[in-house]
Design a protein around this motif. Structure first.
Motif, short mmCIF file in Angstrom:
data_model
loop_
_atom_site.label_atom_id
_atom_site.label_comp_id
_atom_site.label_asym_id
_atom_site.label_seq_id
_atom_site.Cartn_x
_atom_site.Cartn_y
_atom_site.Cartn_z
N GLU A 305 0.83 -1.22 0.00
CA GLU A 305 0.00 0.00 0.00
C GLU A 305 0.87 1.27 0.00
O GLU A 305 0.62 2.22 -0.75
CB GLU A 305 -0.93 0.00 1.23
N ILE A 306 1.92 1.25 0.83
CA ILE A 306 2.81 2.43 0.89
C ILE A 306 3.48 2.63 -0.47
O ILE A 306 3.57 3.76 -0.98
CB ILE A 306 3.85 2.25 2.02
N ALA A 307 3.91 1.53 -1.08
CA ALA A 307 4.55 1.62 -2.40
C ALA A 307 3.58 2.23 -3.42
O ALA A 307 3.94 3.11 -4.21
CB ALA A 307 5.01 0.24 -2.84
N GLN A 334 10.82 -7.18 -1.32
CA GLN A 334 11.88 -6.90 -2.30
C GLN A 334 11.57 -7.63 -3.61
O GLN A 334 11.63 -7.06 -4.69
CB GLN A 334 13.20 -7.40 -1.72
N GLN A 335 11.23 -8.90 -3.46
CA GLN A 335 10.88 -9.72 -4.64
C GLN A 335 9.73 -9.09 -5.41
O GLN A 335 9.69 -9.13 -6.63
CB GLN A 335 10.42 -11.11 -4.19
N LEU A 336 8.78 -8.52 -4.68
CA LEU A 336 7.58 -7.99 -5.32
C LEU A 336 7.75 -6.55 -5.82
O LEU A 336 6.83 -5.98 -6.39
CB LEU A 336 6.39 -8.05 -4.35
N GLY A 337 8.91 -5.97 -5.56
CA GLY A 337 9.18 -4.62 -6.08
C GLY A 337 8.76 -3.49 -5.16
O GLY A 337 8.93 -2.31 -5.49
N ASP A 340 11.87 -1.40 -3.69
CA ASP A 340 12.43 -0.49 -4.70
C ASP A 340 11.54 0.73 -4.88
O ASP A 340 12.02 1.86 -4.98
CB ASP A 340 12.58 -1.21 -6.05
N ALA A 341 10.23 0.47 -4.93
CA ALA A 341 9.30 1.59 -5.16
C ALA A 341 9.38 2.60 -4.02
O ALA A 341 9.41 3.81 -4.26
CB ALA A 341 7.88 1.05 -5.29
N ILE A 342 9.43 2.11 -2.78
CA ILE A 342 9.48 3.03 -1.63
C ILE A 342 10.83 3.76 -1.60
O ILE A 342 10.91 4.97 -1.37
CB ILE A 342 9.22 2.25 -0.31
N GLU A 343 11.90 3.02 -1.88
CA GLU A 343 13.23 3.64 -1.80
C GLU A 343 13.47 4.59 -2.97
O GLU A 343 14.17 5.60 -2.82
CB GLU A 343 14.29 2.56 -1.63
N LYS A 344 12.86 4.28 -4.12
CA LYS A 344 12.98 5.19 -5.28
C LYS A 344 12.31 6.54 -4.97
O LYS A 344 12.76 7.60 -5.40
CB LYS A 344 12.30 4.56 -6.49
N ALA A 345 11.27 6.46 -4.16
CA ALA A 345 10.56 7.70 -3.78
C ALA A 345 11.29 8.46 -2.68
O ALA A 345 10.88 9.56 -2.30
CB ALA A 345 9.14 7.38 -3.34
#
Ligand code: F3S
Length: 407
Positions: A305-307, A334-337, A340-345
């Motif tokens: 949800e946060i992602a 991590q496997q589900l992406g 990455d999505a949270i850290e990219k933001a």
């Protein structure tokens, strides 16, 4: 207290000094609480493992126990710690090193380094009626109330004593007669998200003392909402169990939950929800420099949800966004992406860490936003950081703009 031959042998020192010491601790505890005997436990969750809790003396105590041969007899998961094993969050070398020493000592005793306050998201799942010795107040409430396991509100030393001996004294919530509801809370307003459930928990905790609230009128809530309710009850009060009619295995009906007890009824409506959500914010400063989510540690649903909410957005350069979870859920995320999505933001997804048990105050944070009732309760006192309390959308808006949003 009646002891079996094996328990007597442990108490006589035939299983080594650490087992003798822990058995003696449990027998004394049992005598204080008038327990007639000890119960075998199926699992333990060792708590009180942070540097903040143990200090140097406690760290040496754990290391000595491990060196003297203390070993757990039942599956034992470990609670959160004050660092993320995989990254340096800036708490200082001495702090990090001491935390690793504690972790290693418990690992040497045979505990699983799960480092989480939600071991049930990691496959540690007691069944209905099982006797267990879990520490971590939010997990205690969850096991009693959602799973129907039997668990007292244990402290760090007693969880380790039970892990090493495989026993716990038979008193308190191990006995059916002590598991009946003592207060009814009729919920007459829709509850949307985990922060609403946290407010409900704070409302009930203020009225129930050390008793057992019974929640009536709620549809089957999502798991994370039950977790949030329990964490709030345990932190703003001393609650170790609740009943939710239709959810708690021992509460198929209101009558069954009360088991014959006469209980006062309180209504939780729209007015109480608004009042408690406001009350739980201790912050006056609309400028926010720290947003912390995941207390208790996030589930995979919460990370997803946060992602999703952060898609196409960027965390303000003036704000740090920390999302806490454990090694298992983080691995899946991590496997589900989602990581990455949270850290990219611009956020980070930590593992192992409990912010409250670490030292965010040393990093200069002055103004927190969180959707966790437990963190909103503890951060102002333990970390000297006042908190805004609200749903995940508001917290993420604060992370992006640097300001707590108006109503
Ligand atoms: Fe878990 Fe620490 Fe919150 S133990 S419930 S992350 S205060």
């Amino acid at each position: 207290m009646k002891l079996t031959d094996q328990e007597k042998a442990m108490l006589d020192g035939q299983h080594g000094e650490p087992t003798r010491m822990f058995m003696s601790m449990l027998v004394t505890l049992g005598e204080i609480y008038d327990a007639s005997h000890l119960l075998p436990v199926q699992s333990a969750h060792a708590s009180g493992l942070s540097v903040r809790t143990l200090g140097e003396a406690g760290t040496r105590w754990a290391e000595d126990l491990a060196a003297d041969g203390a070993r757990v007899r039942v599956p034992t998961s470990m609670n959160v710690i004050g660092i993320d094993r995989t990254r340096d969050l800036g708490f200082g070398a001495e702090w990090n090193e001491r935390q690793l020493r504690i972790m290693k000592a418990y690992e040497r005793m045979g505990c699983y380094v799960t480092s989480s306050c939600v071991p049930y998201y990691q496959g540690f799942l007691p069944r209905f009626g099982e006797h267990i010795a879990w520490g971590e107040s939010s997990a205690v409430v969850f096991t009693n109330s959602v799973l129907g396991a039997r668990n007292n509100r244990e402290g760090g030393p007693s969880t380790l004593a039970s892990a090493v001996t495989g026993r716990t004294p038979c008193f308190g919530l191990h006995l059916a007669e002590n598991r009946r509801g003592t207060l009814v809370c009729k919920v007459e307003t829709p509850l949307e998200d985990i922060s609403d459930f946290g407010a409900l928990g704070a409302f009930a905790a203020a009225r129930v003392g050390t008793g057992i609230p019974v929640f009536d009128g709620l549809p089957q809530p999502q798991l994370e909402k039950l977790v949030s309710l329990g964490a709030s009850l345990a932190s703003s009060g001393s609650v170790a169990m609740y009943h939710m009619v239709g959810v708690t295995p021992e509460a198929p009906s209101l009558e069954a939950a009360l088991g014959g007890n006469q209980a006062e009824t309180f209504v939780f409506g729209r007015k109480e929800l608004t009042e408690y959500k406001e009350k739980m914010s201790s912050n006056q400063n609309r400028e926010v420099d720290f947003v912390a989510l995941g207390c208790p540690h996030c589930s995979i649903n919460q990370l997803a949800e946060i992602a999703r909410l952060l898609e196409g957005k960027k965390v303000s350069g003036k704000v740090r966004l920390w999302v806490q979870t454990n090694v298992s859920v983080r691995g899946l995320a991590q496997q589900l992406g989602c990581v990455d999505a949270i850290e990219k933001a611009g956020g980070i997804v930590t593992q192992d860490l409990c912010v409250v048990l670490s030292r965010p105050e040393d990093l200069g944070f002055k103004s927190l936003a969180t959707n966790s009732a437990k963190m909103a309760f503890y951060a102002p006192g333990s970390n000297k950081i006042p908190a805004w309390y609200g749903n995940v959308e508001r917290c993420l808006e604060a992370a992006i703009t640097g300001f707590w949003p108006g109503v």
